[in-house]
Design a protein around this motif. Structure first.
Motif, PDB file in Angstrom:
ATOM      1  N   UNK A   3     -52.299  -4.551  26.988  1.00 30.80           N
ATOM      2  CA  UNK A   3     -50.856  -4.449  27.186  1.00 30.80           C
ATOM      3  C   UNK A   3     -50.579  -3.018  27.630  1.00 30.80           C
ATOM      4  N   UNK A   4     -49.313  -2.573  27.595  1.00 30.87           N
ATOM      5  CA  UNK A   4     -49.058  -1.209  28.048  1.00 30.87           C
ATOM      6  C   UNK A   4     -47.782  -0.650  27.426  1.00 30.87           C
ATOM      7  N   UNK A   5     -47.712   0.681  27.443  1.00 30.17           N
ATOM      8  CA  UNK A   5     -46.486   1.372  27.107  1.00 30.17           C
ATOM      9  C   UNK A   5     -46.054   1.309  25.659  1.00 30.17           C
TER      10      UNK A   5
ATOM     11  N   UNK B 136     -52.849   1.137  28.044  1.00 31.27           N
ATOM     12  CA  UNK B 136     -52.476   2.299  28.861  1.00 31.27           C
ATOM     13  C   UNK B 136     -51.153   2.884  28.367  1.00 31.27           C
ATOM     14  N   UNK B 137     -51.028   4.200  28.428  1.00 37.79           N
ATOM     15  CA  UNK B 137     -49.927   4.889  27.764  1.00 37.79           C
ATOM     16  C   UNK B 137     -48.571   4.749  28.441  1.00 37.79           C
ATOM     17  N   UNK B 138     -48.547   4.274  29.676  1.00 35.59           N
ATOM     18  CA  UNK B 138     -47.265   4.097  30.358  1.00 35.59           C
ATOM     19  C   UNK B 138     -47.372   2.984  31.386  1.00 35.59           C
ATOM     20  N   UNK B 139     -46.222   2.555  31.854  1.00 38.27           N
ATOM     21  CA  UNK B 139     -46.173   1.531  32.909  1.00 38.27           C
ATOM     22  C   UNK B 139     -46.892   2.034  34.159  1.00 38.27           C
ATOM     23  N   UNK B 140     -46.686   3.297  34.501  1.00 34.70           N
ATOM     24  CA  UNK B 140     -47.326   3.842  35.698  1.00 34.70           C
ATOM     25  C   UNK B 140     -48.844   3.849  35.574  1.00 34.70           C
ATOM     26  N   UNK B 141     -49.358   4.223  34.396  1.00 31.60           N
ATOM     27  CA  UNK B 141     -50.810   4.206  34.192  1.00 31.60           C
ATOM     28  C   UNK B 141     -51.332   2.779  34.276  1.00 31.60           C
ATOM     29  N   UNK B 142     -50.605   1.843  33.672  1.00 27.52           N
ATOM     30  CA  UNK B 142     -51.020   0.439  33.721  1.00 27.52           C
ATOM     31  C   UNK B 142     -51.080  -0.066  35.164  1.00 27.52           C
ATOM     32  N   UNK B 143     -50.047   0.240  35.953  1.00 28.19           N
ATOM     33  CA  UNK B 143     -50.015  -0.209  37.346  1.00 28.19           C
ATOM     34  C   UNK B 143     -51.202   0.338  38.119  1.00 28.19           C
ATOM     35  N   UNK B 144     -51.487   1.623  37.956  1.00 29.87           N
ATOM     36  CA  UNK B 144     -52.619   2.226  38.658  1.00 29.87           C
ATOM     37  C   UNK B 144     -53.931   1.608  38.198  1.00 29.87           C
ATOM     38  N   UNK B 145     -54.065   1.383  36.900  1.00 27.58           N
ATOM     39  CA  UNK B 145     -55.293   0.771  36.363  1.00 27.58           C
ATOM     40  C   UNK B 145     -55.460  -0.642  36.885  1.00 27.58           C
ATOM     41  N   UNK B 146     -54.358  -1.338  37.052  1.00 26.77           N
ATOM     42  CA  UNK B 146     -54.414  -2.700  37.582  1.00 26.77           C
ATOM     43  C   UNK B 146     -54.818  -2.687  39.061  1.00 26.77           C
ATOM     44  N   UNK B 147     -54.206  -1.789  39.826  1.00 32.18           N
ATOM     45  CA  UNK B 147     -54.511  -1.693  41.253  1.00 32.18           C
ATOM     46  C   UNK B 147     -55.964  -1.298  41.501  1.00 32.18           C
ATOM     47  N   UNK B 148     -56.522  -0.499  40.621  1.00 34.66           N
ATOM     48  CA  UNK B 148     -57.909  -0.057  40.771  1.00 34.66           C
ATOM     49  C   UNK B 148     -58.920  -1.032  40.171  1.00 34.66           C
ATOM     50  N   UNK B 149     -58.431  -2.113  39.573  1.00 33.36           N
ATOM     51  CA  UNK B 149     -59.317  -3.146  39.049  1.00 33.36           C
ATOM     52  C   UNK B 149     -59.760  -2.950  37.621  1.00 33.36           C
ATOM     53  N   UNK B 150     -59.307  -1.889  36.960  1.00 39.09           N
ATOM     54  CA  UNK B 150     -59.758  -1.621  35.598  1.00 39.09           C
ATOM     55  C   UNK B 150     -59.233  -2.672  34.614  1.00 39.09           C
TER      56      UNK B 150
END
Length: 414
Positions: free
Chosen positions: A349-351, A323-337
């Motif tokens: 990994x991320x960022x 994921x391209x940023x920490x924020x995208x990673x967090x959202x992807x994690x929260x949504x189960x992706x």
């Protein structure tokens, strides 16, 4: 009536410029990252005192070799951190913060702004209607020092987007279609303005992908004319209100129409971004590694598209997802992706840019075949010069990882 390019420059200059005219422009944002920042600061040091025209307009991110995979990369980061601290730059993103272009898009860039950064894919911010252009390190250093730079006003080119995406088709396929039609560097000297006739049919993440890859088309900038999708994105992601001006389309050098419902999943085959083929033409090519991410396709909807396919089983090719940023990673994690991807056998990994530039987190070896959602596929881009790189959308990349060979993603999305 003015084109969008003319409208932005008229606000900046107080007059309507003509294509080919050399003008001085004050930027709204200036950025650099670890790979270019060292050279930017070197130039500033050679100019005397290291200073910036407005520290609130500067964005710095460690993304290309982040976390540092070599001693030299670590030394460069130490050097840049010292200058960031001494300058008191508030918009600094250390290791793990995200890729510069994604950070600028999700946190800073606004319609009608002028954005410059020391990286060719600065064009990404055109997704929200900013005139965004990559400059060399020397030009960025001068811009930081003086608060202005010169450029040649580009010629306006209009693209009308009609219809809606079909299953398995994404913004990446629009970018590849344009590359197939106009060739690499086909828009050199142009500012491309994209009008979406049915705004809801073209989400912001897909707009960012097309704007990002306008660099491969040679465009000075590519901007999506702000509409209700832009307004909604800025309100939802930033809490920022914006009302697009009511402008009739101006006069363009030329124009072209993209019919979304006539597109199919595409790839750019080795070794050129404009060697564009339908996925069905290259199905069956065995693949060693798949990369899903980068400033081109590391946004939330890209990760979601990959997860939707990879929930079917485990990968047969090495698969790296970033994921391209920490924020995208967090959202992807929260949504189960992220859970889906890791269970499928992906390294997540991320960022960081990672494999996109053959930096780390998955450098290709000799003779290996790589399918990547990033933006370039010339020899040696992802690693060894004897490797072969295909560019594809995230759905195609995920289906390919699942099967260990290039496949059409559409049957996996039914």
């Amino acid at each position: 009536m003015p084109t969008w390019t003319e409208y932005i420059f008229s606000k900046k200059l107080g007059k309507a410029p003509t294509p080919g005219e050399v003008v001085e422009v004050a930027p709204d944002l200036v950025g650099f990252h670890d790979l270019t920042g060292y050279h930017v600061l070197e130039v500033l040091e050679s100019m005397g005192k290291v200073e910036v025209f407005d520290r609130d307009r500067v964005v710095v991110a460690f993304d290309h070799l982040s976390p540092p995979p070599t001693q030299r990369a670590a030394e460069i980061m130490v050097y840049i951190r010292k200058h960031v601290k001494s300058l008191g730059l508030p918009h600094f993103y250390d290791v793990g913060g995200g890729i510069l272009h994604q950070i600028i898009l999700e946190k800073y860039a606004m319609p009608e702004q002028v954005v410059f950064a020391a990286d060719s894919h600065t064009n990404t911010a055109g997704a929200v209607g900013a005139f965004a252009q990559g400059l060399g390190a020397t030009d960025i250093a001068a811009t930081l020092k003086l608060g202005k730079t010169w450029l040649v006003v580009p010629m306006p080119f209009r693209i009308d987007v009609e219809g809606r995406f079909l299953r398995g088709v994404m913004g990446k396929d629009v970018a590849l279609h344009l590359l197939g039609q106009f060739g690499a560097e086909g828009f050199s000297g142009f500012s491309v303005e994209v009008y979406v006739r049915n705004p809801g049919s073209f989400p912001m993440d897909d707009r960012a992908t097309v704007a990002n890859m306008s660099t491969e088309m040679g465009a000075d900038a590519l901007m999506f004319i702000p509409d209700e999708v832009t307004v909604d994105y800025l309100q939802r992601e930033r809490g920022s209100s914006y009302k697009p001006p009511q402008l009739e389309p101006g006069r363009y050098v030329d124009k072209y129409a993209v019919e979304l419902d006539r597109l199919e999943p595409l790839v750019a085959a080795p070794h050129s971004v404009d060697n564009v083929k339908a996925v069905r033409e290259v199905e069956g090519v065995e693949v060693d590694q798949v990369f899903i991410g980068s400033c081109t396709n590391g946004r939330l909807s890209d990760i979601e598209a990959a997860a939707r396919i990879l929930k079917r089983g485990r990968v047969k090719s090495r698969c790296i997802a970033i994921p391209a940023s920490y924020d995208v990673f967090r959202k992807a994690m929260e949504l189960g992706y992220v859970d889906v991807l890791t269970k499928a056998g992906c390294v997540v990994t991320y960022g960081t840019c990672g494999p996109c530039l053959g930096g780390h987190f998955g450098v290709a070896g000799p003779g290996e075949v790589v399918v990547t959602t990033s933006n370039r596929n010339f020899k040696g881009r992802v690693g060894h010069p004897d490797s072969k790189v295909y560019l594809a959308n995230p759905a195609t990349a995920a289906a390919t990882a699942l099967e260990g060979k290039i496949v059409d993603p559409r049957p996996y999305l039914s």
